[in-house]
Design an enzyme around this catalytic site. Structure first.
Site, short mmCIF file in Angstrom:
data_model
loop_
_atom_site.label_atom_id
_atom_site.label_comp_id
_atom_site.label_asym_id
_atom_site.label_seq_id
_atom_site.Cartn_x
_atom_site.Cartn_y
_atom_site.Cartn_z
N HIS A 276 38.45 23.30 -46.43
CA HIS A 276 39.47 23.84 -47.33
C HIS A 276 38.97 25.14 -47.96
O HIS A 276 39.68 26.14 -48.01
CB HIS A 276 39.74 22.87 -48.49
N ASP B 146 46.84 15.89 -47.94
CA ASP B 146 46.92 17.27 -47.48
C ASP B 146 48.15 17.45 -46.60
O ASP B 146 48.88 18.44 -46.73
CB ASP B 146 45.69 17.63 -46.63
N GLY C 37 64.40 23.37 -70.51
CA GLY C 37 63.08 23.79 -70.06
C GLY C 37 62.25 22.60 -69.65
O GLY C 37 62.61 21.46 -69.94
N GLY D 124 57.36 19.32 -72.15
CA GLY D 124 56.14 19.78 -72.78
C GLY D 124 56.12 21.25 -73.14
O GLY D 124 55.12 21.76 -73.63
N THR D 125 57.25 21.96 -72.93
CA THR D 125 57.25 23.37 -73.27
C THR D 125 57.51 23.60 -74.75
O THR D 125 57.46 24.73 -75.21
CB THR D 125 58.32 24.14 -72.46
N GLY D 126 57.84 22.54 -75.49
CA GLY D 126 57.96 22.68 -76.93
C GLY D 126 59.39 22.63 -77.46
O GLY D 126 59.66 23.18 -78.53
N LYS D 127 60.29 21.96 -76.75
CA LYS D 127 61.68 21.92 -77.20
C LYS D 127 61.82 21.11 -78.48
O LYS D 127 62.46 21.55 -79.44
CB LYS D 127 62.56 21.33 -76.08
N HIS E 296 34.94 18.34 -44.91
CA HIS E 296 36.37 18.42 -45.20
C HIS E 296 36.63 19.41 -46.34
O HIS E 296 37.43 20.34 -46.20
CB HIS E 296 36.87 17.01 -45.58
N GLU E 297 35.91 19.25 -47.45
CA GLU E 297 36.14 20.15 -48.59
C GLU E 297 35.71 21.57 -48.27
O GLU E 297 36.39 22.54 -48.64
CB GLU E 297 35.40 19.64 -49.84
P1 ADP Z 1 59.27 18.96 -75.09
O1 ADP Z 1 60.16 18.45 -76.16
O2 ADP Z 1 59.67 20.28 -74.56
O3 ADP Z 1 59.00 17.97 -73.98
P2 ADP Z 1 57.37 18.86 -77.19
O4 ADP Z 1 58.01 19.74 -78.18
O5 ADP Z 1 57.52 17.40 -77.40
O6 ADP Z 1 57.84 19.22 -75.73
O7 ADP Z 1 55.82 19.23 -77.10
C1 ADP Z 1 54.81 18.27 -77.27
C2 ADP Z 1 53.66 18.84 -78.06
O8 ADP Z 1 53.04 19.91 -77.35
C3 ADP Z 1 54.08 19.45 -79.36
O9 ADP Z 1 54.12 18.49 -80.37
C4 ADP Z 1 53.01 20.49 -79.61
O10 ADP Z 1 51.86 19.91 -80.17
C5 ADP Z 1 52.66 20.95 -78.22
N1 ADP Z 1 53.42 22.17 -77.88
C6 ADP Z 1 54.35 22.27 -76.92
N2 ADP Z 1 54.83 23.52 -76.84
C7 ADP Z 1 54.20 24.24 -77.79
C8 ADP Z 1 54.27 25.60 -78.22
N3 ADP Z 1 55.11 26.46 -77.64
N4 ADP Z 1 53.48 25.99 -79.23
C9 ADP Z 1 52.64 25.12 -79.82
N5 ADP Z 1 52.53 23.83 -79.46
C10 ADP Z 1 53.29 23.38 -78.46
ZN ZN Z 2 41.78 17.56 -48.09
#
Ligand code: ADP
Ligand code: ZN
Length: 617
Positions: A429, A501, A201, A204-207, A425-426
């Site tokens: 958009h 852009d 995944g 930052g998704t929480g692996k 410009h903005e």
């Molecule tokens: P990954 O390993 O997927 O890159 P992390 O597990 O290191 O991501 O996530 C970093 C931090 O973000 C975690 O320590 C937590 O604080 C927060 N975080 C990420 N996903 C979740 C989740 N599903 N629920 C709660 N906190 C989360």
């Molecule tokens: Zn622009």
């Protein structure tokens, strides 16, 4: 060891000798120097300029010095040179016969100059050799020791309650927890216990969090290591680290090993080219060692390997065979409900103003993953502290979100002319965004410089969207063109301001043509590789030059027709454009309601569900 200490002592001695000053005593010209000459105690002198160095026949003690035969003095400029030379001659002093102290010889100065360095190098080589000879096991500096961080069960506070918004992944892992708690139950029934689970995944998704939670729920130690740390410049170290890591875990079984960034060592051998530094070999050795260790597991050993990657498709197939990482758990970015749940987890210990609506905040953060949301809450708490709030308010949260999404404000002075141009410009958009079907609603327009951009227009969908349709993609291209088109219409000339852009819209158009099969001329054939992947990956065929040219033509056709439409649209709505610009110049930042009101345009009634947010500068 004795040798090392000996070398160190030698080193110390040489440097002390090299540094210790010559015991040459400095004496006054008159009376001491002259008296010594007259007393016939001076054997020879040499001079450079007015400075005289010389040697006494018998040691002399001057001031607090040790008795010495070496001396120096300074001839005052008013002294009579002729008289002195007469005196020296009459007393039979050798003058400059040879410098009484000719300094260290060439060899001496070489040793004094480079000796310490050479010794240090010798010492270092010796240490390296010993470490290597010890097989990386327990050498002096233990290069090969696993640098895994071991987290004990007791000090492991993460549980499934800390993980939110990724329920499917959580569910799949509860089985692993059960296995770690009651391995016998599974073994008795002859079940083959999984050895490896691959979590794939986006970052930052929480692996990592999930893996920790599994260990926390099962109450077992957790060994964490990033695969990129395995790979070092010295070949063989990665493999020995792996060996050590598995040994430690087995000794502590039941336990969890977590290998982060598995793709750093596990990318397909066919795909990634070798690099010049020999990193390829090292990676392969490390990978092989991981495979060997996993194959050699006793099913009862109670060690389970969790690994994480954000590019599962490039992993070596050998890793995914049965008995290795044969379980795959995909960790998806959270949807709106998931984001709200994650926000709840992270605001548990944050005093929130009752006005704060986490549901609404979740709705305005599509595309953000757990780590982003955790960061958002943290930023808001810091901001609230800086503002001396006792609770985190809605403004703290929305200002932090704006800062994260749009970038921090930058202090630059713009000329009135530049401000006007930026406003057009903005506004260009924004007006195109408001009028184009399929475009995301405009959430914010600002002519405050942030980061690289002089202004920003931010659009976000009302809800998540998991598929992009052609209309939406075309709308994104048009919105990106709107800024430049407005400048053309109003000022007639062009600036460099639209560079990003143009990059943005060219990329969308290329992907529409070459990856998503949205051009009839090319058809549903993948003719450009996915970003960051080599051309050798399955699916992306090698393309002929004719096809490449066709792609270029199609991209150009799409962009040019969009540009014509956008120009026409803006000419037709010039009054709306001017009105929005006037309000922008006055207020600098407009939020959604103000922007639509200033432009005198209705907020698009049929709310478009979209996934991607888009920001154009
Ligand atoms: P990954 O390993 O997927 O890159 P992390 O597990 O290191 O991501 O996530 C970093 C931090 O973000 C975690 O320590 C937590 O604080 C927060 N975080 C990420 N996903 C979740 C989740 N599903 N629920 C709660 N906190 C989360
Ligand atoms: Zn622009």
């Amino acid at each position: 060891m004795v040798l090392i200490i000996g070398l160190l002592a030698l080193n110390l001695w040489i440097s002390s000798k090299a540094l210790s000053p010559n015991p040459r005593v400095r004496i006054p010209y008159s009376p001491t120097f002259l008296t010594q000459i007259k007393g016939q105690n001076v054997s020879e002198i040499s001079s450079t300029g007015d400075a005289i160095q010389g040697m006494f026949k018998n040691p002399v003690k001057y001031g607090g010095s040790e008795p010495t035969t070496l001396f120096s003095t300074q001839v005052p400029s008013f002294a009579d040179g002729a008289q002195l030379s007469n005196l020296l001659q009459s007393e039979g002093v050798t003058i400059d016969a040879n410098s009484p102290d000719s300094g260290p010889s060439f060899l001496e100065s070489l040793i004094f100059g480079f000796g310490p360095t050479l010794l240090l190098i010798a010492l270092f080589v010796l240490i390296m050799r010993r470490a290597a000879a010890a097989g990386g096991g327990g050498g002096l500096m233990s290069f090969g020791r696993s640098r895994a961080r071991r987290v004990e069960a007791a000090e492991q506070p993460v549980t499934f309650a800390d993980v939110a918004g990724i329920d499917e992944a959580k569910e799949e892992l509860t089985e692993i927890v059960d296995f770690l708690k009651n391995p016998d139950k599974y073994v008795a029934l002859g079940g083959r216990i999984p050895r490896g689970v691959l979590l794939s995944g986006a970052p930052g998704t929480g692996k990592t969090l999930l893996a920790r939670a599994v260990a926390g729920e099962a109450g077992v130690p957790f060994f964490l290591m990033s695969a990129s740390e395995f790979v070092e410049m010295i070949v063989g170290v990665g493999a020995s680290r792996v060996r050590d890591l598995f040994q430690q875990a087995k000794a502590a079984a039941p336990a969890i090993i977590f290998i982060d960034e598995l793709d750093a060592v596990g990318r397909s051998r066919a795909a990634g080219g070798a690099n010049i530094t020999g990193g390829h070999d090292e990676r392969e050795q490390t990978l092989n060692q991981i495979l060997t260790e996993m194959d050699g597991f006793d099913p009862r050993s109670g060690v389970i390997v969790l690994a994480a990657t954000n590019r599962a498709e490039i992993l070596d197939p050998a890793l995914l065979r049965p008995g290795r990482f044969d379980r795959r758990v995909s960790v998806q970015p959270p949807d709106r409900g998931g984001r709200e749940a994650i926000l709840r987890v992270h605001t548990r210990s944050v005093p929130l103003d009752p006005q704060v609506d986490l549901g609404a905040l979740a709705a305005s953060t599509p595309g953000m993953v757990g780590a982003d949301l955790a960061n958002l809450v943290n930023e808001a708490a810091l901001l609230a502290a800086r503002r001396n709030h006792t609770m985190v308010t809605r403004e703290d949260l929305s200002d932090s979100l704006e800062r994260i999404v749009l970038g921090a404000e930058r202090k630059v002075m713009l000329t009135e002319e530049d401000r006007r141009r930026t406003a057009y410009h903005e506004a260009g958009h924004a007006i195109v965004g408001m009028l184009t079907p399929g475009a995301d609603p405009v959430r914010k327009v600002s002519i405050i410089p942030r980061g690289q951009a002089l202004g920003v227009t931010f659009s976000a969908p009302d809800a998540d969207r998991f598929n992009l349709d052609q209309q939406h993609l075309l709308a994104q291209i048009k919105v990106a063109l709107g800024g430049r088109a407005a400048e053309e219409i109003v000022f007639g000339d062009l600036t460099t301001g639209a560079e990003s852009d143009i990059q943005h819209l060219t990329q969308i158009a290329r992907h529409m043509v070459g990856r998503w099969g949205m051009s009839r001329a090319i058809g549903p054939v993948a003719v450009i590789p996915r970003d960051g992947y080599g051309p050798l990956l399955p699916g992306a065929a090698e393309t002929s030059e004719a096809t490449q040219r066709l792609v270029d033509e199609e991209v150009r056709r799409i962009v040019e027709s969009a540009h014509a439409e956008v120009s026409a649209l803006l000419r037709e709505h010039r009054a709306n454009l001017d009105a929005l610009v006037a309000r922008l110049l006055d207020r600098e930042t407009l939020d959604e309601a103000d922007a639509y009101a200033a432009a005198a345009l209705p907020r698009n009634p049929e709310a478009q569900p979209e996934e991607l947010t888009s920001t154009v500068g």
